[in-house]
Design a protein around this motif. Structure first.
Motif, PDB file in Angstrom:
ATOM      1  N   PHE A 143      14.423  20.905  18.420  1.00 52.29           N
ATOM      2  CA  PHE A 143      14.286  21.844  19.535  1.00 52.29           C
ATOM      3  C   PHE A 143      15.533  22.714  19.572  1.00 52.29           C
ATOM      4  O   PHE A 143      16.659  22.207  19.563  1.00 52.29           O
ATOM      5  CB  PHE A 143      14.124  21.078  20.849  1.00 52.29           C
ATOM      6  N   PHE A 196      10.650  23.456  17.510  1.00 51.45           N
ATOM      7  CA  PHE A 196      10.280  23.989  18.816  1.00 51.45           C
ATOM      8  C   PHE A 196      11.357  24.990  19.243  1.00 51.45           C
ATOM      9  O   PHE A 196      12.557  24.703  19.148  1.00 51.45           O
ATOM     10  CB  PHE A 196      10.185  22.876  19.854  1.00 51.45           C
ATOM     11  N   ASP A 201       4.097  21.125  27.683  1.00 49.12           N
ATOM     12  CA  ASP A 201       5.196  21.377  26.746  1.00 49.12           C
ATOM     13  C   ASP A 201       6.315  20.358  26.919  1.00 49.12           C
ATOM     14  O   ASP A 201       6.945  19.926  25.931  1.00 49.12           O
ATOM     15  CB  ASP A 201       5.736  22.793  26.930  1.00 49.12           C
ATOM     16  N   LEU A 203       7.770  17.860  23.852  1.00 45.24           N
ATOM     17  CA  LEU A 203       9.183  17.733  23.498  1.00 45.24           C
ATOM     18  C   LEU A 203       9.673  16.299  23.674  1.00 45.24           C
ATOM     19  O   LEU A 203      10.400  15.774  22.828  1.00 45.24           O
ATOM     20  CB  LEU A 203      10.028  18.687  24.348  1.00 45.24           C
ATOM     21  N   VAL A 228      10.620  15.353  19.741  1.00 48.34           N
ATOM     22  CA  VAL A 228      11.902  15.922  19.305  1.00 48.34           C
ATOM     23  C   VAL A 228      12.934  14.846  18.978  1.00 48.34           C
ATOM     24  O   VAL A 228      13.140  13.909  19.745  1.00 48.34           O
ATOM     25  CB  VAL A 228      12.450  16.878  20.381  1.00 48.34           C
TER      26      VAL A 228
END
Length: 461
Positions: free
Chosen positions: A31, A58, A114, A118, A122
């Motif tokens: 991310f 991301f 979202d 994450l 992530v």
């Protein structure tokens, strides 16, 4: 301070010595904040290009200046930074996964869906986003650089696979010290006091000056405060601070001389190169610490891959002053050398005057810059053309004023940890991810730098 111990790490967590940097990122999702900025683009492109088996990247995207997020993504992908990916592996651009939000908002303004993605996927976070306006007022700087960082770290605490959080700070957040080491410096103000000041409808200039405590601007203060928030609140998340100095165009990647804006010192150096600025406030022997953007992104990517599971924060200065120092006079000599080699040498020598006297700055600026610009504009007006040179001078003088603090002083940023990190890499990774600028040859770099300014910023081949 940089932690070299394995404090508390189990054997199972210790990375294999033969694991390459690309191996570390294989199958992992990353991310990145700030990908529409100069430095963020470099991170994104390098990860995709050199870590081929990375899963997803991301990227946080927000609406800006009337552009919807779709247009911003389209504009990002059309950037020259992705030229080699578009040419060789365009399919890898599909790994870029936008999440729509805002760094200034709680939970980054992300949708619940979202956030869940994450949190579940992530493994590495690069927090690059920042307000880099050195002229910004305290509240503006703190909202993005301090409170934005608190929002990112809170989200990190919820991430189930997170291996490391990389925070991109600045080498200039502790400039009351002349020789700066790779460690977290004490902050002379309590975070609670800053928050209370933020709640006031009107900021008292004297209190703001007291808060700065010798720092050049609110940008430096906000980055220092963000570092301390992370230091006090990261818990068991491994954390890395990357402190770049003045970031300039790339030395090698994604293409030699790549840049996307007149950011930092590039505007002033270009003005000196093109002779619209002839006066610098400061001693010519002062060190000006320039670092190519690809060294910063490489150092961050490598540091994250080599992170140790420790509660100590690893700090890396991405700087040249202790390894390959460059002075203001040295930059002037490089400008003159390049111009001479291109048969553009000036008949007026020296090209640039250095002085630590405000009186001489004013006098020389009037004689060497403002008066010639006024005469040139007068000629344009008389001949029926639109005057432009005084307008250029206005921009040049504003940019020079912002950088006066940095040109009129000198610092040395130690980078021993960066050197040790590069020394720990395999020969292949040293070639793929050069992260310590000990190999920079300034003559070669300035040739590349000026060509990049012409190609990417002035749009002249």
């Amino acid at each position: 301070m940089f932690a070299s111990t394995d404090g508390g790490r189990s054997d199972e967590e210790t990375p294999q010595q033969h694991e390459s940097i690309a191996d570390f990122y294989a199958g992992k999702s990353v991310f990145i904040t700030g990908v529409t900025g100069f430095l963020g683009k470099a991170y994104l492109e390098k990860l995709l290009y050199s870590c081929k088996d990375i899963d997803k990247v991301f990227v946080l995207i927000r609406n800006k200046r009337g552009d919807d997020v779709g247009k911003r993504i389209e504009k990002l992908l059309d950037s020259s930074v992705f030229s080699r990916l578009r040419s060789h592996r365009p399919e890898d651009l599909k790994k870029i996964t936008p999440v729509y939000g805002d760094i200034d908002k709680s939970e980054l303004g992300l949708s619940l869906a979202d956030q869940e993605r994450l949190i579940k996927e992530v493994s590495v976070v690069f927090h690059v986003a920042a307000s880099v306006n050195l002229d910004a007022d305290l509240k503006t700087s703190l909202v993005t650089n301090y409170f934005g960082t608190t929002h990112v770290l809170k989200l990190c605490h919820r991430m189930k696979k997170l291996k490391v959080f990389v925070y991109v700070s600045t080498a200039y957040c502790n400039t009351t010290v002349k020789v700066l080491e790779e460690k977290v410096y004490p902050l002379p103000v309590e975070l609670d006091e800053v928050v209370k000041i933020m709640e006031q409808p009107h900021l008292d200039s004297n209190r703001v000056k007291k808060l700065l405590n010798g720092r050049p601007n609110t940008y430096a203060l906000s980055k220092a405060l963000a570092e301390h928030y992370i230091a006090e609140n990261h818990g068991d998340i491994p954390v890395i601070f990357i402190r770049p100095s003045i970031v300039t165009s790339s030395a090698r990647e994604p293409a030699p001389g790549w840049a996307d804006s007149f950011q930092g010192a590039t505007a002033l150096i270009t003005a000196c190169w093109k002779r619209v600025n002839r006066v610098i406030y400061g001693n010519g022997d002062n060190i000006i610490d320039l670092i190519p953007v690809d060294y910063v992104s490489n150092l961050s990517i490598v540091a994250a891959a080599k992170v140790k599971s420790t509660t100590e924060i690893a700090v890396y200065n991405s700087c040249t002053s202790s390894i390959k120092p460059m002075t203001l006079k040295g930059i002037a000599e490089q400008i003159e050398r390049v111009n001479t080699e291109n048969k553009q040498g000036s008949i007026f020598l020296p090209t640039i005057f250095f002085t630590s006297s405000w009186l001489f700055v004013i006098m020389l600026t009037f004689v060497l810059q403002l008066l010639p610009s006024f005469i040139a504009d007068l000629f344009l007006y008389i001949t029926g053309n639109k005057p432009m040179y005084m307008k250029i001078q206005s921009k040049v003088l504003h940019g020079r004023h912002i950088l006066n603090y940095y040109t009129n002083d000198s610092w040395v940023f130690k980078s021993d940890s960066s050197q040790r990190l590069q020394d720990s890499l395999s020969p292949a990774d040293k070639r793929l991810f050069p992260c310590c600028p000990s190999d920079i040859k300034w003559d070669e770099y300035f040739n590349t730098y000026f060509c990049g300014i012409d190609n990417y910023l002035l749009k002249r081949k």
